[in-house]
Scaffold this active site. Structure first.
Site, PDB file in Angstrom:
ATOM      1  N   LYS A  39     -10.854  -0.365  10.397  1.00 33.36           N
ATOM      2  CA  LYS A  39     -11.022  -1.548   9.551  1.00 33.36           C
ATOM      3  C   LYS A  39     -11.493  -2.762  10.341  1.00 33.36           C
ATOM      4  O   LYS A  39     -11.851  -3.778   9.747  1.00 33.36           O
ATOM      5  CB  LYS A  39      -9.724  -1.862   8.808  1.00 33.36           C
ATOM      6  CG  LYS A  39      -9.332  -0.786   7.787  1.00 33.36           C
ATOM      7  CD  LYS A  39      -8.104  -1.190   7.009  1.00 33.36           C
ATOM      8  CE  LYS A  39      -7.591  -0.055   6.136  1.00 33.36           C
ATOM      9  NZ  LYS A  39      -8.528   0.327   5.064  1.00 33.36           N
TER      10      LYS A  39
ATOM     11  N   GLN B 240      -4.959  -4.919   7.004  1.00 31.89           N
ATOM     12  CA  GLN B 240      -6.001  -5.874   6.603  1.00 31.89           C
ATOM     13  C   GLN B 240      -5.982  -7.138   7.462  1.00 31.89           C
ATOM     14  O   GLN B 240      -7.029  -7.683   7.797  1.00 31.89           O
ATOM     15  CB  GLN B 240      -5.847  -6.239   5.124  1.00 31.89           C
ATOM     16  CG  GLN B 240      -6.008  -5.079   4.161  1.00 31.89           C
ATOM     17  CD  GLN B 240      -7.399  -4.449   4.209  1.00 31.89           C
ATOM     18  OE1 GLN B 240      -8.367  -5.054   4.641  1.00 31.89           O
ATOM     19  NE2 GLN B 240      -7.476  -3.207   3.767  1.00 31.89           N
TER      20      GLN B 240
ATOM     21  N   ASP C  31       2.808  -4.357   7.646  1.00 31.96           N
ATOM     22  CA  ASP C  31       1.557  -3.616   7.498  1.00 31.96           C
ATOM     23  C   ASP C  31       0.414  -4.593   7.780  1.00 31.96           C
ATOM     24  O   ASP C  31       0.124  -5.465   6.971  1.00 31.96           O
ATOM     25  CB  ASP C  31       1.449  -3.047   6.086  1.00 31.96           C
ATOM     26  CG  ASP C  31       0.115  -2.345   5.813  1.00 31.96           C
ATOM     27  OD1 ASP C  31      -0.728  -2.286   6.728  1.00 31.96           O
ATOM     28  OD2 ASP C  31      -0.075  -1.864   4.678  1.00 31.96           O
TER      29      ASP C  31
ATOM     30  N   CYS D 219      -4.768   2.294  -3.707  1.00 40.01           N
ATOM     31  CA  CYS D 219      -3.491   2.785  -3.160  1.00 40.01           C
ATOM     32  C   CYS D 219      -2.385   1.758  -3.350  1.00 40.01           C
ATOM     33  O   CYS D 219      -1.517   1.588  -2.488  1.00 40.01           O
ATOM     34  CB  CYS D 219      -3.635   3.159  -1.687  1.00 40.01           C
ATOM     35  SG  CYS D 219      -4.688   4.594  -1.391  1.00 40.01           S
TER      36      CYS D 219
ATOM     37  N   HIS E 138       0.860  -1.183   0.000  1.00 37.02           N
ATOM     38  CA  HIS E 138       0.000   0.000   0.000  1.00 37.02           C
ATOM     39  C   HIS E 138       0.900   1.237   0.000  1.00 37.02           C
ATOM     40  O   HIS E 138       2.012   1.212   0.523  1.00 37.02           O
ATOM     41  CB  HIS E 138      -0.867  -0.035   1.269  1.00 37.02           C
ATOM     42  CG  HIS E 138      -1.944   0.998   1.332  1.00 37.02           C
ATOM     43  ND1 HIS E 138      -1.695   2.319   1.657  1.00 37.02           N
ATOM     44  CD2 HIS E 138      -3.288   0.899   1.151  1.00 37.02           C
ATOM     45  CE1 HIS E 138      -2.833   2.987   1.666  1.00 37.02           C
ATOM     46  NE2 HIS E 138      -3.814   2.159   1.346  1.00 37.02           N
TER      47      HIS E 138
END
Length: 425
Positions: A239, A216, A213, A379, A136
């Site tokens: 999220k 998600q 990261d 993104c 991302h």
């Protein structure tokens, strides 16, 4: 008036999601009662909030609203305890300790702090930072900037159309010059979970830190930082059913102790004179100004809600819906799934391209019929460009999504195929 501690305890026993599990939790989300005809398939962008989270935030502002770590009166003390209890609970959710969790405004800020700190303390001219081409922008752009400032080189692992990361390429490209390995845990395009354990083992052999990261993955699967052996993890609250305006940076205490703060001001200082300032220890050294107080408390309620349902159940539910959607959508003419249709270890994300019509036209067509999809580059411009696409459509599922919504998506896309390819709507 009940104390903040009693308030936290009171919030653990509410909602169908707590007692009925995954099948009953949809009733816990007011959005769906307010929008009964909407099929929301954009949870990878932001998830809806259970009522208990909304009630928690309202209750804080109504009964305990005060700034933290400042006021010398009982309500301020209650607010500070509630804020720090939330930090402790969110840390436990990912297998960390309280002092390893920094509150930020989102995952992007968390990754910026990590990139700034690592490059300032561990990067010299000629060093390398290893990333994937599927990152991302929030986990790419900061590294581009800070690597350039410190004379480091960015090296990339290429992920192709199948969405799988090749560990042999990691072995080939990692070296004694590698100081940081930066990787998404779950791609927001492919939805595939990367093998962080194996990457961490290879990275730590050469002394490189592993930055993950988790924007998600933390929402979709159980994540324990000790088990995956990462050094840094970033994720956003919104999220996983928490509020917007709150992110989390996990980093090992040894790293936080050596990093300089990115933001300076009140709340993160120890001693201030006109000549010099010393900083508070982590995590507060990285939380300049008034922190996201109500947001942190709301996020703690969200992770408590998810924990009572069980992240394994959330993961299985999202994986099952993703597989069903891949089967239904993949059988439609003119639609290409990005990544594998079946198998693998996925979060609730499915990206695809639509032959003969622009992605945004398809998304608007579906949106007019109550089906909410994401259209664009997500993104992740370099990844989609490398695959030969100028964007894609994305359906993303969460714990409140249903099989009926998957079938509605497939029916609506079939209608879009008939209509848009004929040039009419």
């Amino acid at each position: 008036m009940s104390s903040a501690s009693e308030f936290i305890i009171d919030q653990t026993n509410s909602g169908n999601g707590d007692s009925g599990g995954i099948s009953a939790c949809r009733a816990d989300f007011p959005f769906f009662a307010a929008n009964p005809y909407v099929t929301y398939l954009d949870s990878a962008a932001t998830a809806h909030k259970p009522r208990i989270v909304l009630d928690t935030i309202n209750e804080f502002y109504t009964r305990f609203n005060s700034n933290v770590h400042r006021g010398a009166y009982p309500i301020a003390d209650e607010a500070s305890r509630l804020f720090e209890d939330s930090r402790r609970e969110i840390a436990a959710f990912i297998g960390a300790t309280r002092d390893e969790v920094v509150f930020t405004k989102n995952a992007t800020e968390a990754l910026n702090i990590a990139a700034y700190g690592i490059c300032a303390t561990r990067i010299s001219p000629g060093d390398e930072i290893l990333l994937t081409n599927a990152e991302h922008h929030a986990n790419l752009v900061p590294w581009q900037e800070y690597a350039a400032r410190h004379g480091a080189k960015l090296v990339f692992i290429s992920i192709g159309i199948d969405g799988n990361l090749d560990l042999n390429e990691v072995r080939t490209k990692i070296s004694s010059r590698t100081k940081a390995v930066v990787v998404t845990h779950c791609s927001n395009v492919f939805g595939i979970l990367n093998p962080i354990n194996a990457i961490a083992e290879l990275s730590h052999k050469v002394g490189a830190v592993v930055v993950v990261d988790g924007a998600q993955s933390v929402a979709h699967v159980p994540v324990n930082v000790m088990e995956i052996d990462c050094d840094v993890l970033a994720f956003s609250g919104h999220k996983l059913g928490g509020p917007t305006g709150i992110g989390v940076l996990y980093a090992k205490q040894s790293l936080l102790a050596e990093w300089p703060p990115l933001m300076l001001g009140g709340g993160m200082v120890d001693v201030v004179t006109l000549e010099r300032t010393t900083y508070a220890p982590a995590p507060h050294r990285f939380e300049a100004g008034t922190p996201p107080i109500a947001e942190a408390i709301g996020l703690a309620t969200a992770v408590r809600y998810l924990s009572k349902i069980g992240m394994n159940k959330v993961s299985q539910h999202c994986h099952r819906l993703r597989a069903l959607a891949a089967d239904k959508i993949g059988s439609l003419p003119g639609i290409q799934i990005i990544g594998p249709k079946i198998g693998g270890n996925h979060g609730g994300i499915l990206s695809f391209v639509f032959d003969g019509a622009h992605n945004h036209d398809v998304a608007w067509f579906c949106g007019d019929r109550g089906v909410c999809l994401r259209a664009g580059s997500h993104c992740a411009h370099p990844l989609l460009t490398s695959l030969g696409f100028d964007g894609s459509l994305r359906a993303s599922f969460y714990l409140y999504s249903t099989e009926q919504e998957v079938h509605r998506l497939a029916t609506t896309l079939a209608e879009a195929s008939d209509s848009l390819r004929k040039g009419t709507k």
